[in-house]
Motif scaffolding. Structure first.
Motif, PDB file in Angstrom:
ATOM      1  N   GLY A  69       0.814  -1.201   0.000  1.00 19.43           N
ATOM      2  CA  GLY A  69       0.000   0.000   0.000  1.00 19.43           C
ATOM      3  C   GLY A  69       0.841   1.242   0.000  1.00 19.43           C
ATOM      4  N   ALA A  70       0.184   2.364   0.090  1.00 24.11           N
ATOM      5  CA  ALA A  70       0.888   3.641   0.084  1.00 24.11           C
ATOM      6  C   ALA A  70       0.236   4.584   1.085  1.00 24.11           C
ATOM      7  N   THR A  71      -0.033   4.087   2.282  1.00 24.40           N
ATOM      8  CA  THR A  71      -0.621   4.930   3.320  1.00 24.40           C
ATOM      9  C   THR A  71       0.453   5.836   3.906  1.00 24.40           C
ATOM     10  N   ASP A  72       0.182   7.120   3.897  1.00 27.20           N
ATOM     11  CA  ASP A  72       1.128   8.070   4.470  1.00 27.20           C
ATOM     12  C   ASP A  72       0.863   8.170   5.961  1.00 27.20           C
ATOM     13  N   LEU A  73       1.785   7.649   6.758  1.00 29.78           N
ATOM     14  CA  LEU A  73       1.614   7.616   8.204  1.00 29.78           C
ATOM     15  C   LEU A  73       1.665   9.007   8.819  1.00 29.78           C
ATOM     16  N   VAL A  74       2.239   9.968   8.110  1.00 33.45           N
ATOM     17  CA  VAL A  74       2.328  11.330   8.634  1.00 33.45           C
ATOM     18  C   VAL A  74       0.933  11.917   8.844  1.00 33.45           C
ATOM     19  N   GLY A  75       0.063  11.791   7.857  1.00 38.44           N
ATOM     20  CA  GLY A  75      -1.299  12.293   7.993  1.00 38.44           C
ATOM     21  C   GLY A  75      -2.071  11.584   9.090  1.00 38.44           C
ATOM     22  N   VAL A  76      -1.843  10.287   9.229  1.00 41.03           N
ATOM     23  CA  VAL A  76      -2.509   9.510  10.272  1.00 41.03           C
ATOM     24  C   VAL A  76      -2.085  10.003  11.659  1.00 41.03           C
ATOM     25  N   GLU A 101       8.308  14.745   6.199  1.00 41.08           N
ATOM     26  CA  GLU A 101       7.339  15.185   5.200  1.00 41.08           C
ATOM     27  C   GLU A 101       6.414  14.049   4.783  1.00 41.08           C
ATOM     28  N   THR A 102       6.940  12.845   4.718  1.00 37.80           N
ATOM     29  CA  THR A 102       6.121  11.695   4.340  1.00 37.80           C
ATOM     30  C   THR A 102       6.750  10.426   4.893  1.00 37.80           C
ATOM     31  N   ALA A 103       5.924   9.441   5.187  1.00 39.99           N
ATOM     32  CA  ALA A 103       6.396   8.133   5.655  1.00 39.99           C
ATOM     33  C   ALA A 103       5.336   7.112   5.272  1.00 39.99           C
ATOM     34  N   ARG A 104       5.569   6.401   4.185  1.00 43.56           N
ATOM     35  CA  ARG A 104       4.560   5.486   3.647  1.00 43.56           C
ATOM     36  C   ARG A 104       4.782   4.068   4.160  1.00 43.56           C
ATOM     37  N   VAL A 105       3.666   3.418   4.493  1.00 42.23           N
ATOM     38  CA  VAL A 105       3.718   2.060   5.028  1.00 42.23           C
ATOM     39  C   VAL A 105       2.853   1.124   4.187  1.00 42.23           C
ATOM     40  N   ALA A 106       3.161  -0.164   4.268  1.00 46.67           N
ATOM     41  CA  ALA A 106       2.439  -1.181   3.495  1.00 46.67           C
ATOM     42  C   ALA A 106       1.253  -1.724   4.289  1.00 46.67           C
ATOM     43  N   VAL A 107       0.500  -0.829   4.899  1.00 50.46           N
ATOM     44  CA  VAL A 107      -0.684  -1.187   5.666  1.00 50.46           C
ATOM     45  C   VAL A 107      -1.783  -0.209   5.277  1.00 50.46           C
ATOM     46  N   ILE A 111      -6.459   0.541   9.056  1.00 54.82           N
ATOM     47  CA  ILE A 111      -5.718  -0.156  10.099  1.00 54.82           C
ATOM     48  C   ILE A 111      -4.764   0.808  10.796  1.00 54.82           C
ATOM     49  N   CYS A 112      -4.081   1.640  10.018  1.00 57.06           N
ATOM     50  CA  CYS A 112      -3.150   2.611  10.603  1.00 57.06           C
ATOM     51  C   CYS A 112      -3.860   3.546  11.565  1.00 57.06           C
TER      52      CYS A 112
END
Length: 210
Positions: A69-76, A101-107, A111-112
Protein backbone atom coordinates in the motif's frame (compact mmCIF):
# COMPACT_ATOMS: atom_id res chain seq x y z
CA UNK A 1 -17.15 -13.74 16.30
CA UNK A 2 -18.87 -11.24 14.03
CA UNK A 3 -21.66 -10.79 16.59
CA UNK A 4 -19.21 -10.34 19.48
CA UNK A 5 -17.24 -7.69 17.59
CA UNK A 6 -20.17 -5.78 16.14
CA UNK A 7 -22.39 -5.62 19.24
CA UNK A 8 -20.24 -3.13 21.24
CA UNK A 9 -19.66 -1.01 18.13
CA UNK A 10 -23.40 -0.86 17.46
CA UNK A 11 -24.00 0.23 21.06
CA UNK A 12 -21.31 2.92 20.79
CA UNK A 13 -22.87 4.33 17.63
CA UNK A 14 -26.40 4.23 19.03
CA UNK A 15 -25.59 5.99 22.31
CA UNK A 16 -23.33 8.51 20.58
CA UNK A 17 -26.11 9.48 18.19
CA UNK A 18 -28.60 9.73 21.05
CA UNK A 19 -26.26 12.10 22.90
CA UNK A 20 -25.73 14.05 19.69
CA UNK A 21 -29.49 14.54 19.29
CA UNK A 22 -29.84 15.68 22.92
CA UNK A 23 -27.22 18.44 22.71
CA UNK A 24 -28.67 21.89 23.40
CA UNK A 25 -28.97 24.23 20.43
CA UNK A 26 -26.52 26.69 22.01
CA UNK A 27 -23.76 24.06 22.37
CA UNK A 28 -20.41 25.77 21.59
CA UNK A 29 -19.42 22.95 19.24
CA UNK A 30 -16.77 20.98 21.13
CA UNK A 31 -19.27 18.41 22.39
CA UNK A 32 -20.73 17.88 18.95
CA UNK A 33 -17.27 17.58 17.39
CA UNK A 34 -16.18 14.94 19.91
CA UNK A 35 -19.35 12.91 19.45
CA UNK A 36 -18.99 13.10 15.68
CA UNK A 37 -15.41 11.85 15.98
CA UNK A 38 -16.53 8.89 18.13
CA UNK A 39 -19.27 8.00 15.65
CA UNK A 40 -16.92 8.33 12.68
CA UNK A 41 -14.29 6.10 14.27
CA UNK A 42 -16.87 3.48 15.26
CA UNK A 43 -18.02 3.29 11.64
CA UNK A 44 -14.41 2.94 10.47
CA UNK A 45 -13.79 0.20 13.02
CA UNK A 46 -16.89 -1.67 11.83
CA UNK A 47 -15.56 -1.63 8.28
CA UNK A 48 -12.16 -2.72 9.56
CA UNK A 49 -13.72 -5.69 11.40
CA UNK A 50 -15.55 -6.81 8.26
CA UNK A 51 -12.70 -6.25 5.82
CA UNK A 52 -9.67 -7.29 7.89
CA UNK A 53 -10.35 -9.03 11.22
CA UNK A 54 -13.01 -11.53 10.12
CA UNK A 55 -11.20 -12.58 6.90
CA UNK A 56 -7.98 -13.07 8.89
CA UNK A 57 -9.81 -15.11 11.53
CA UNK A 58 -11.29 -17.41 8.90
CA UNK A 59 -8.04 -18.12 7.09
CA UNK A 60 -5.90 -21.12 8.02
CA UNK A 61 -2.59 -19.59 6.96
CA UNK A 62 -0.27 -18.49 9.74
CA UNK A 63 0.91 -15.38 7.89
CA UNK A 64 -1.51 -13.13 6.01
CA UNK A 65 -0.61 -11.98 2.52
CA UNK A 66 1.58 -8.91 2.41
CA UNK A 67 -0.28 -5.67 1.91
CA UNK A 68 1.34 -3.45 -0.65
CA UNK A 69 0.00 0.00 0.00
CA UNK A 70 0.89 3.64 0.08
CA UNK A 71 -0.62 4.93 3.32
CA UNK A 72 1.13 8.07 4.47
CA UNK A 73 1.61 7.62 8.20
CA UNK A 74 2.33 11.33 8.63
CA UNK A 75 -1.30 12.29 7.99
CA UNK A 76 -2.51 9.51 10.27
CA UNK A 77 -0.27 10.70 13.13
CA UNK A 78 -1.35 14.33 12.71
CA UNK A 79 -5.04 13.38 12.86
CA UNK A 80 -4.44 11.25 15.96
CA UNK A 81 -2.61 14.13 17.64
CA UNK A 82 -5.44 16.56 16.81
CA UNK A 83 -7.96 14.25 18.50
CA UNK A 84 -5.64 13.63 21.46
CA UNK A 85 -5.27 17.36 22.04
CA UNK A 86 -9.04 17.67 22.47
CA UNK A 87 -8.93 14.95 25.13
CA UNK A 88 -5.77 16.34 26.76
CA UNK A 89 -7.37 19.69 27.62
CA UNK A 90 -9.11 18.20 30.66
CA UNK A 91 -5.82 16.97 32.13
CA UNK A 92 -3.73 20.01 31.11
CA UNK A 93 -1.54 17.69 29.02
CA UNK A 94 0.29 18.93 25.93
CA UNK A 95 0.86 16.77 22.86
CA UNK A 96 3.45 17.34 20.14
CA UNK A 97 4.54 15.26 17.15
CA UNK A 98 7.79 15.53 15.21
CA UNK A 99 7.22 13.98 11.78
CA UNK A 100 8.98 13.98 8.40
CA UNK A 101 7.34 15.19 5.20
CA UNK A 102 6.12 11.70 4.34
CA UNK A 103 6.40 8.13 5.65
CA UNK A 104 4.56 5.49 3.65
CA UNK A 105 3.72 2.06 5.03
CA UNK A 106 2.44 -1.18 3.49
CA UNK A 107 -0.68 -1.19 5.67
CA UNK A 108 -4.05 0.22 4.64
CA UNK A 109 -5.18 3.52 6.09
CA UNK A 110 -8.03 2.20 8.22
CA UNK A 111 -5.72 -0.16 10.10
CA UNK A 112 -3.15 2.61 10.60
CA UNK A 113 -5.75 4.97 12.03
CA UNK A 114 -6.99 2.33 14.46
CA UNK A 115 -3.49 1.44 15.65
CA UNK A 116 -2.06 4.93 15.97
CA UNK A 117 -5.25 6.51 17.29
CA UNK A 118 -5.67 3.93 20.05
CA UNK A 119 -2.05 4.20 21.17
CA UNK A 120 -1.86 8.00 21.15
CA UNK A 121 -5.15 8.36 23.02
CA UNK A 122 -4.11 5.79 25.61
CA UNK A 123 -0.83 7.59 26.29
CA UNK A 124 -2.57 10.99 26.50
CA UNK A 125 -5.11 9.71 29.02
CA UNK A 126 -2.42 7.95 31.05
CA UNK A 127 -0.28 11.11 31.32
CA UNK A 128 -0.43 12.97 34.67
CA UNK A 129 -1.46 16.62 34.90
CA UNK A 130 0.88 19.17 33.28
CA UNK A 131 2.85 16.43 31.55
CA UNK A 132 3.79 16.38 27.87
CA UNK A 133 3.33 13.61 25.32
CA UNK A 134 6.26 13.58 22.91
CA UNK A 135 5.73 11.73 19.61
CA UNK A 136 8.46 11.11 17.03
CA UNK A 137 8.04 9.47 13.63
CA UNK A 138 11.19 8.28 11.88
CA UNK A 139 11.63 6.38 8.62
CA UNK A 140 15.37 5.53 8.72
CA UNK A 141 16.39 2.74 8.75
CA UNK A 142 12.76 1.60 9.09
CA UNK A 143 9.49 3.37 9.80
CA UNK A 144 9.16 3.72 13.57
CA UNK A 145 6.78 5.70 15.76
CA UNK A 146 8.06 6.49 19.26
CA UNK A 147 5.97 8.20 21.93
CA UNK A 148 6.60 8.86 25.61
CA UNK A 149 5.21 10.81 28.53
CA UNK A 150 7.53 13.61 29.67
CA UNK A 151 6.72 14.48 33.33
CA UNK A 152 6.26 18.11 34.32
CA UNK A 153 9.48 17.96 36.34
CA UNK A 154 11.50 17.38 33.18
CA UNK A 155 9.86 20.31 31.40
CA UNK A 156 10.69 22.94 34.03
CA UNK A 157 13.45 23.60 36.53
CA UNK A 158 11.06 23.00 39.41
CA UNK A 159 11.40 19.80 41.37
CA UNK A 160 8.87 17.17 40.33
CA UNK A 161 5.94 16.94 42.70
CA UNK A 162 5.29 13.66 44.44
CA UNK A 163 2.03 12.00 43.66
CA UNK A 164 -0.37 11.89 46.64
CA UNK A 165 -0.83 8.40 48.04
CA UNK A 166 -4.60 8.65 47.63
CA UNK A 167 -4.44 9.68 43.97
CA UNK A 168 -6.15 7.25 41.58
CA UNK A 169 -3.73 4.97 39.72
CA UNK A 170 -2.96 5.65 36.09
CA UNK A 171 -4.98 3.51 33.68
CA UNK A 172 -3.20 0.32 32.69
CA UNK A 173 -2.53 -0.11 28.97
CA UNK A 174 -5.29 -2.09 27.27
CA UNK A 175 -3.82 -2.48 23.81
CA UNK A 176 -3.97 -6.23 23.23
CA UNK A 177 -5.92 -5.72 20.01
CA UNK A 178 -3.41 -3.13 18.78
CA UNK A 179 -0.52 -5.49 19.50
CA UNK A 180 -2.24 -8.35 17.64
CA UNK A 181 -3.05 -6.16 14.65
CA UNK A 182 0.51 -4.81 14.50
CA UNK A 183 1.83 -8.37 14.43
CA UNK A 184 -0.60 -9.37 11.68
CA UNK A 185 0.56 -6.42 9.60
CA UNK A 186 4.18 -7.52 9.89
CA UNK A 187 5.00 -4.82 12.43
CA UNK A 188 5.98 -4.74 16.07
CA UNK A 189 4.59 -2.99 19.15
CA UNK A 190 6.53 -2.51 22.36
CA UNK A 191 5.21 -0.53 25.30
CA UNK A 192 5.45 0.12 29.01
CA UNK A 193 3.50 2.35 31.41
CA UNK A 194 4.81 5.62 29.95
CA UNK A 195 5.82 4.96 26.34
CA UNK A 196 5.32 2.90 23.22
CA UNK A 197 7.23 2.08 20.04
CA UNK A 198 5.37 0.99 16.91
CA UNK A 199 7.24 -0.30 13.86
CA UNK A 200 5.45 -0.91 10.56
CA UNK A 201 6.73 -2.30 7.24
CA UNK A 202 7.52 0.21 4.53
CA UNK A 203 5.54 -0.01 1.32
CA UNK A 204 7.16 -1.27 -1.86
CA UNK A 205 6.01 1.07 -4.59
CA UNK A 206 6.05 0.02 -8.20
CA UNK A 207 8.71 1.74 -10.34
CA UNK A 208 7.55 4.64 -12.47
CA UNK A 209 7.03 3.78 -16.16
CA UNK A 210 9.60 5.28 -18.49
Amino acid sequence: MRHELHTPLTSIKAYTRLLRDDLPPDDPGDGAACLDAIDRNAVRLERYVDSVVLPLASTTTATPPAREGATDLVGVVRDAVDLARRVAVAGAVSVHADVPETARVAVDEMICRHLVGQLVLWLTIAAPARAHVEITLRRDPSIRLDARIVPAGELTSAAPQRRPSDAPPKPAPDVQVARAVANLCGGDLRLDDTSFRLSLPSSVLAPSPR
